[in-house]
Design a protein around this motif. Structure first.
Motif, short mmCIF file in Angstrom:
data_model
loop_
_atom_site.label_atom_id
_atom_site.label_comp_id
_atom_site.label_asym_id
_atom_site.label_seq_id
_atom_site.Cartn_x
_atom_site.Cartn_y
_atom_site.Cartn_z
N LEU A 97 34.97 40.70 44.48
CA LEU A 97 34.26 41.79 45.37
C LEU A 97 33.86 42.90 44.56
O LEU A 97 32.72 43.32 44.98
CB LEU A 97 35.30 42.54 46.25
CG LEU A 97 35.92 41.60 47.32
CD1 LEU A 97 37.20 42.47 48.05
CD2 LEU A 97 35.24 41.13 48.12
N LYS A 101 27.62 41.59 44.74
CA LYS A 101 27.25 42.56 45.75
C LYS A 101 27.58 41.64 46.97
O LYS A 101 27.73 42.42 48.11
CB LYS A 101 25.75 42.73 45.57
CG LYS A 101 25.58 43.70 44.26
CD LYS A 101 24.43 44.14 44.17
CE LYS A 101 24.32 45.08 42.99
NZ LYS A 101 23.10 45.65 42.78
N ASP A 104 31.12 41.69 48.25
CA ASP A 104 31.30 43.13 48.49
C ASP A 104 30.61 43.70 50.03
O ASP A 104 31.39 43.96 50.92
CB ASP A 104 30.68 44.26 47.59
CG ASP A 104 30.97 45.65 48.00
OD1 ASP A 104 31.62 45.92 48.82
OD2 ASP A 104 30.24 46.45 47.25
N THR A 108 34.62 43.26 52.22
CA THR A 108 35.04 44.63 51.83
C THR A 108 35.03 45.22 53.44
O THR A 108 36.20 45.98 53.46
CB THR A 108 34.03 45.76 51.11
OG1 THR A 108 33.67 45.04 49.73
CG2 THR A 108 34.69 46.93 50.99
N PHE A 154 39.10 46.60 42.90
CA PHE A 154 37.91 47.01 43.36
C PHE A 154 37.15 48.40 42.96
O PHE A 154 36.09 48.50 42.35
CB PHE A 154 37.58 46.64 44.89
CG PHE A 154 36.41 47.16 45.53
CD1 PHE A 154 35.35 46.19 45.33
CD2 PHE A 154 36.18 48.43 46.02
CE1 PHE A 154 34.22 46.58 45.94
CE2 PHE A 154 35.02 48.59 46.54
CZ PHE A 154 33.87 47.77 46.48
N LYS A 158 34.21 49.14 40.01
CA LYS A 158 33.04 49.94 40.53
C LYS A 158 32.87 51.03 39.46
O LYS A 158 31.59 51.60 39.24
CB LYS A 158 33.00 50.26 41.85
CG LYS A 158 32.83 49.34 43.01
CD LYS A 158 31.56 48.58 43.00
CE LYS A 158 31.39 47.54 43.86
NZ LYS A 158 29.93 47.04 44.02
#
Length: 263
Positions: A97, A101, A104, A108, A154, A158
């Motif tokens: 994730l 993208k 995600d 998400t 996650f 990021k």
């Protein structure tokens, strides 16, 4: 000027001072002595708070009878499989994730909509799916571990500096190497924060599941002696859970030091 330097050195030494190991032992010993004193003076009735010596005696009897090991092994089996399964899936899916993208954007929102649901509330449904046995207890623990590990993984992915990722790609690294050599090491501190958080959740769900649907286990033992109002044996189970939580935390700290020496 020299006095100012000396003051700064003293302050730095004060901030970097190491607390001796025996300080923790002294704290626990003092608490146990105070607890024993309160019980010996009958400030609190033994039914409501048994003395540490009474708990130790009860624990010794349960060890000799084999009852303690039988319940402990049942709980370790459930939490071991549940934690390993939930943590593994959480890390893998969290990496996907965080890196993709498309994943995600699609998954998400689903994760964050399911996460707030109390996992123990799903136990009757999981029992309906998997039947009565070990699988529902392992599954509910794995589910409780999965979400905090996934979300922390996650977040860790990021938080990795995009410049490092672009540099790795520029020097010819493929997706797998970027994840293995750049993203995963950068995300490890946050992942371990999630693993530590999930350890407490795993113990909570273990006890809850065993109280609801188990014949053996620490949670079932605590519930049994609570119903009989045998509080010294009940406290054996409570202290055993506390010890398991401590060992879990220490084990993860040791693993963190090995895998993230730069931290």
């Amino acid at each position: 000027m020299k006095e100012n330097r000396q003051v700064i050195k003293n302050r730095v030494a004060f901030l970097e001072r190491k607390i001796p190991t025996y300080a923790s032992v002294l704290g626990i010993t003092g608490l146990l002595l105070l607890w024993e004193l309160v019980c010996r003076m009958n400030i609190v009735p033994p039914l409501f708070l048994p003395a540490p010596t009474a708990i130790i005696t009860a624990g010794w009897e349960m060890i000799h009878s084999g009852e303690l090991f039988k319940n402990l092994l049942a709980s370790l089996y459930r939490i071991g499989w549940g934690y390993a399964l939930g943590a593994t899936l959480g890390i893998i899916i969290g990496l996907i994730l965080g890196f993709s993208k498309w994943a995600d954007a699609i998954f998400t929102p689903i994760v964050y909509s399911i996460y707030p649901i109390p996992k123990i509330a799903l136990l009757p449904l999981i029992i309906l799916w998997f039947g009565i046995g070990e699988m529902p207890k392992v599954a509910i623990i794995a589910l409780g571990v999965f979400f905090p590990v996934l979300i922390n993984t996650f977040s860790g992915v990021k938080s990795v500096d995009s410049i490092l990722i672009k540099a790795a790609v520029t020097f010819g690294s493929n997706h797998f190497n970027v994840i293995r050599k750049v993203i995963l090491p950068g995300a490890l501190p946050t992942i371990f924060a999630g693993l530590k958080l999930a350890a407490g959740t795993a113990l909570l769900l273990l006890v809850s599941a065993e109280m609801i649907a188990a014949q053996y286990g620490i949670g079932a033992m605590v519930l049994h002696y609570g119903n009989l109002m045998i509080t010294n044996k009940l406290m054996v189970g409570v202290l055993l859970l506390s010890l398991l939580g401590l060992l879990f935390n220490r084990g993860l700290q040791w693993l963190e030091r090995k895998l993230i020496p730069w931290k």
